[in-house]
Scaffold this motif. Structure first.
Motif, PDB file in Angstrom:
ATOM      1  N   ALA A  51      25.208  11.478  -6.436  1.00 57.93           N
ATOM      2  CA  ALA A  51      26.038  11.557  -7.635  1.00 57.93           C
ATOM      3  C   ALA A  51      25.353  12.377  -8.723  1.00 57.93           C
ATOM      4  O   ALA A  51      25.999  13.139  -9.452  1.00 57.93           O
ATOM      5  CB  ALA A  51      26.356  10.158  -8.161  1.00 57.93           C
ATOM      6  N   GLY A  52      24.024  12.247  -8.820  1.00 54.62           N
ATOM      7  CA  GLY A  52      23.293  13.034  -9.810  1.00 54.62           C
ATOM      8  C   GLY A  52      23.385  14.526  -9.544  1.00 54.62           C
ATOM      9  O   GLY A  52      23.582  15.327 -10.471  1.00 54.62           O
ATOM     10  N   LEU A  53      23.249  14.924  -8.278  1.00 57.47           N
ATOM     11  CA  LEU A  53      23.364  16.352  -7.942  1.00 57.47           C
ATOM     12  C   LEU A  53      24.767  16.871  -8.231  1.00 57.47           C
ATOM     13  O   LEU A  53      24.943  17.958  -8.806  1.00 57.47           O
ATOM     14  CB  LEU A  53      23.009  16.579  -6.485  1.00 57.47           C
ATOM     15  N   LEU A  54      25.791  16.109  -7.859  1.00 60.58           N
ATOM     16  CA  LEU A  54      27.164  16.536  -8.111  1.00 60.58           C
ATOM     17  C   LEU A  54      27.432  16.655  -9.605  1.00 60.58           C
ATOM     18  O   LEU A  54      28.137  17.569 -10.045  1.00 60.58           O
ATOM     19  CB  LEU A  54      28.140  15.552  -7.467  1.00 60.58           C
ATOM     20  N   ASP A  55      26.865  15.752 -10.387  1.00 60.05           N
ATOM     21  CA  ASP A  55      27.028  15.838 -11.843  1.00 60.05           C
ATOM     22  C   ASP A  55      26.362  17.090 -12.404  1.00 60.05           C
ATOM     23  O   ASP A  55      26.876  17.720 -13.340  1.00 60.05           O
ATOM     24  CB  ASP A  55      26.451  14.594 -12.519  1.00 60.05           C
TER      25      ASP A  55
END
Length: 426
Positions: free
Chosen positions: A230-234
């Motif tokens: 989720a952090g990478l996608l954000d």
């Protein structure tokens, strides 16, 4: 002369529009619950804007910082800004699904009190699976990971017990609201320690393990896949604050788990794993790998509180993606490149499956790639750092970092292919 401003005085007056106050309060409550279920920041912003349109707000600006949410709402020319703190983070696929459906699928207009009632119902919903079911599923998942990374039979059997015991302990400690980082270290120590004790008993019975990968496999359930992906996608969606917080949160959880594992490895004195060559036929290897991959995907989906039908779908995605990854690696493709292709394939299939199952993509894609973690290299890094061999440990750790990065980038690339809006700035 005006009296000095007290630090606790409000910066701005409360809106004179009671409807605006109530609407923004319930929107922030909704967003806080989405954060706590593990959804990505860009999805939270989209859901809150959709919810704002349903209740009749003219505009909504949102900043998701994971630990807090700030939103400014506009209605009839009046503005109101509120900040809400977010409770402890977690992962709950069933709640995440219900929240996204409430925001995106239900197109009718809603009043704030209706949304409040729906949130009450969602928060009161009990977990879909008992602690026994989840613990046993995680034990089998850890065993699958041990097998896929070359673990021998004693180590794989011990991983079942260690993983199940560690997950049962984590669920018990979670109910007592123990600090997550301390809980992670304790559960890693408990899972690896239980696995080691069982290996000692098996060795006394004449079934000694010659591969320490089972120790690492027993704590696979502690890998924070949701926050890291989720952090990478954000990051790709310019939700930088949410991305940095989630990535830091995930990295700290990994460090806590490595600390617990390191204690057991140093105490037990495990040596580096030796490469093993299977004597089984290619067809048998293919079947066993497929079965282990399927079990691993199902186990992680159940851990994240997904329904059984969704868990089985995740198992199939894991089977296809991981079989492709391992086959490419056997054919001479580098591990990072093979992992990227496997994760990319799983991500594309998740894009198709989400339409059939009506599930958020992240609920399908993240559990399907965690089994791709390079366990052998992770164990090497742990052993070498414990010995003080920093240079060799860094070499193994760099391989782990590249492969884990390939996993996340594979899912991100699948987003660019499967969702056209990801290709353009908005």
């Amino acid at each position: 002369m005006a009296p000095p401003c007290h630090p606790c005085d409000p910066i701005s007056p409360v809106s004179t529009d009671p409807f605006l106050n109530a609407s923004l309060e319930v929107i922030l409550r909704f967003g806080s619950l989405m954060v706590r279920t593990g959804d990505a920041g860009f999805r939270i912003v989209a859901a809150l804007k959709a919810l704002a349109a349903k209740v009749g707000l003219d505009d909504l600006a949102v900043n998701v910082a994971v630990t807090t949410i700030t939103a400014t709402a506009t209605r009839n020319g009046e503005h109101l800004t509120l900040v809400r703190e977010v409770g402890p983070l977690g992962i709950n696929a069933a709640q995440l699904m219900e929240l996204e459906r409430l925001a995106q699928d239900d197109t009718r207009a809603m009043r704030p009190e209706e949304i409040d009632s729906a949130l009450d119902r969602i928060e009161r919903t009990a977990p879909l699976h008992s602690w026994v079911t989840v613990s046993l599923a995680i034990g089998l998942t850890c065993a699958s990971f041990s097998y896929l990374n070359g673990g021998d039979l004693p180590g794989t059997l011990a991983a079942i017990v260690g993983g199940a015991f560690g997950q049962a302990l984590r669920m018990a400690l979670s109910r007592r609201h123990l600090n997550q980082y301390m809980m992670t270290a304790i559960c890693a120590l408990a899972a690896a320690g239980m696995c080691h004790l069982l290996l000692l008993l098996l060795a006394e019975a004449g079934e000694a393990s010659h591969h320490g990968i089972g120790i690492l496999a027993s704590m696979l359930f502690l890998v924070p896949g949701f926050p890291l992906v989720a952090g990478l996608l954000d990051l790709l969606q310019r939700q930088t604050v949410a991305a940095v917080v989630r990535l830091t949160y995930g990295a700290t959880l990994l460090a806590a788990a490595a600390f617990g594992l390191g204690i057991v490895v140093a105490f037990a004195g495990y040596s580096l794993p030796e490469a093993t060559v299977s004597s089984a036929s290619p067809a048998v290897v293919l079947i066993l790998r497929g079965g282990a991959s399927f079990i691993g995907g199902v186990g992680f989906a159940l851990l994240y509180n997904s329904p059984w039908r969704v868990a089985c779908a995740v198992g199939l995605l894991t089977l296809v993606g991981n079989e492709l990854r391992l086959s490419l690696y056997d054919a001479g493709v580098t591990l990072a490149s093979a992992t990227f292709v496997g994760a990319f394939t799983a991500g594309l299939l998740a894009s198709l499956a989400r339409r059939l199952l009506r599930q958020p993509r992240i609920v399908l894609s993240v559990p399907s790639i965690i089994i791709m973690v390079p366990g052998s290299y992770a164990f090497q890094a742990t052993v070498l750092f414990g010995r003080g061999d920093v240079q060799a440990g860094l070499q193994a750790a760099v391989v782990v970092a590249f492969v884990v990065g390939a996993m996340a980038l594979g899912l991100a690339t699948a987003r660019f292919v499967g969702e056209r809006q990801w290709l353009f700035e908005t």
